[in-house]
Write an enzyme that holds these catalytic residues in place. Structure first.
Site: not given
Ligand code: S3P
Length: 444
Positions: A128, A324
């Site tokens: 990632r 999500d």
């Molecule tokens: C999250 C942000 C999201 C989400 C992840 C949790 C967080 O990711 O998909 O499950 O706790 O800030 P991204 O910031 O990459 O969109």
């Protein structure tokens, strides 16, 4: 979880009606933040309802290794804070397992400490992108000592003299926003992050811990400013139920005839509930009851009843508030009448798996007409014909792909098998027993 593991296939069978009243475990985003902000505070932080899933446990372990012990005493998790800049160098690499949130937010934590840290993760996490976080943090003074500047493993060195920045987010990512805002606590001056609105738990909780945070809104764009050289003070945090976990239970009730379930104490923060807004547009009988505030976050009890769903267009600007939930929404769209168009899903390609491809493939394997066009996912609903099922779904180390397709099998004609249920434990180890308590049948 050990990085080499034996896959554990799991099959779900048509079952239901689902009935019952229950709670889901604590919100994952809030749990990570409560631990980290506790570590950056002075004094003790006590957390009730912390999510005890692998992702969050890895964050607790990492903070303990950084000199801020996080452990459970009775029903409450306690973090012994070291203050902004007070963490110490760990003696071994920090392993974040499967968690992008743990890794990216912790990069912001480390940025403000004059220590060297190596970060590692499992095969999914190691694919990632981390460059999106490293780029602004390097402008602030973080050094990357070892690694390719994008993927784990990475060795980074923070600084006690971070420079404040103004940064326009190139992607709508709460993790990226949060990493910068956390580093900003240690910078000498004001740091501002601008971009599309995303989940705001960092802003809310930092204020609760005593930081100066200012948010300005222009439509769906926000500018958030954190004042540096902050002094956080530990306190008591209550973690509400995770709406992203509740989504799977709600989905099962919607598509299984004669169901009614109640999920109590679920977080209803407006930056997190795009899935529930979309459900209502699809004709779902989902209500938020007993709405209240707990620990600075809005919470409600959800009531979900079986509903005849219709296909809808989900606009791209809704993506951040339900990022999500697309895999489980796509499963619901398969049962709906008509076509569902989900737009603006580029970020799904860099989640625990390429969720755009994995979701489409899982649907097709179960006889559903689905396709990806650019960043849009299109699902042709089966409606009254019903979903065939009978497929074997490849989960690619992704908990949400695993749970979504297990839910599909609870209402499809033939059972659905997932290749590996192991990763469900990264966010929701109670998934199977909770679903079984509502009446679900699994085998494996
Ligand atoms: C999250 C942000 C999201 C989400 C992840 C949790 C967080 O990711 O998909 O499950 O706790 O800030 P991204 O910031 O990459 O969109």
């Amino acid at each position: 979880m050990s990085h080499a593991h034996t896959p554990r296939p799991l099959t779900s069978h048509r079952s239901g009606p689902f009935a019952g009243r229950l709670r889901v475990p604590g919100d994952k985003s809030i749990s990570h933040r409560a631990l980290m902000f506790g570590a950056l505070s002075t004094g003790r932080t006590r957390i009730t309802g912390l999510l005890e899933a692998e992702d969050v446990v890895n964050t607790a372990r990492a903070l303990t290794a950084l000199g801020a012990p996080a452990r459970k005493t009775g029903d409450v998790w306690e973090v012994l804070g070291r203050g902004v800049g007070g963490l110490t160098e760990p003696s071994a690499p920090l392993d974040f397992g499967n968690s992008g949130t743990g890794t990216r937010l912790m990069t912001g934590v480390v940025a403000g400490q004059p220590i060297t840290v190596t970060m590692t993760g499992d095969a999914s996490l190691s694919r990632r992108p981390m460059g999106r976080v490293l780029k602004p943090l390097k402008q602030m003074g973080l050094q990357v000592l070892d690694g390719d500047n994008d993927t784990l493993p990475l060795t980074i060195r923070g600084s006690s003299e971070l420079v404040p920045i103004t940064y326009a987010l190139p992607v709508a990512s709460a993790q990226l926003k949060s990493a910068i805002l956390i580093a900003a606590l240690a910078a000498a001056g004001e740091t501002t992050v601008t971009g599309e609105e995303t989940r705001d738990h960092t802003e809310r909780m930092l204020q609760f811990f005593g930081a100066k945070v200012r948010t300005q809104r222009h439509g769906n764009q926000v500018a958030i400013t954190v004042t540096g050289e902050a002094e956080l003070k530990g306190g008591d945090v209550v973690v509400p139920g995770d709406p992203s976990s509740a989504a799977f239970l709600a989905a099962a009730a919607l598509i299984s005839p004669g169901s009614e379930i109640h999920i109590d104490g679920v977080l209803t923060n407006p930056t997190r509930i795009g899935f529930y807004d979309t459900l209502r547009e699809m004709g779902a009988d989902v209500t938020f009851q007993n709405e209240r505030s707990e620990g600075g976050e809005p919470v409600a009890d959800l009531r979900v009843r079986t509903s005849r769903l219709k296909g809808v267009r989900v606009p791209p600007e809704r993506a951040p508030s339900m990022i999500d939930e697309y895999p489980i929404l796509a499963v619901l769209a398969a049962f709906a009448e008509g076509e569902t168009l989900m737009e603006g899903l580029a970020e799904l390609k860099v989640k625990e798996s390429d969720r755009l491809a994995a979701t489409a493939a899982g649907l097709v394997a179960n006889g559903v007409a689905a396709r990806v066009e650019g960043d849009t996912l299109i699902v042709v609903g089966a409606g009254p014909r019903g979903v065939k099922g009978g497929g074997r779904v490849v989960t690619h180390m992704d908990h949400r792909i695993a749970m979504s397709f297990l839910i599909m099998g609870l209402a499809s004609d033939a059972p659905v098998t997932i290749d590996d249920a192991t990763f469900i434990a990264t966010s929701f180890k109670e998934f199977r027993p909770l679903m079984e308590s509502l009446g679900a049948k699994f085998e494996g």
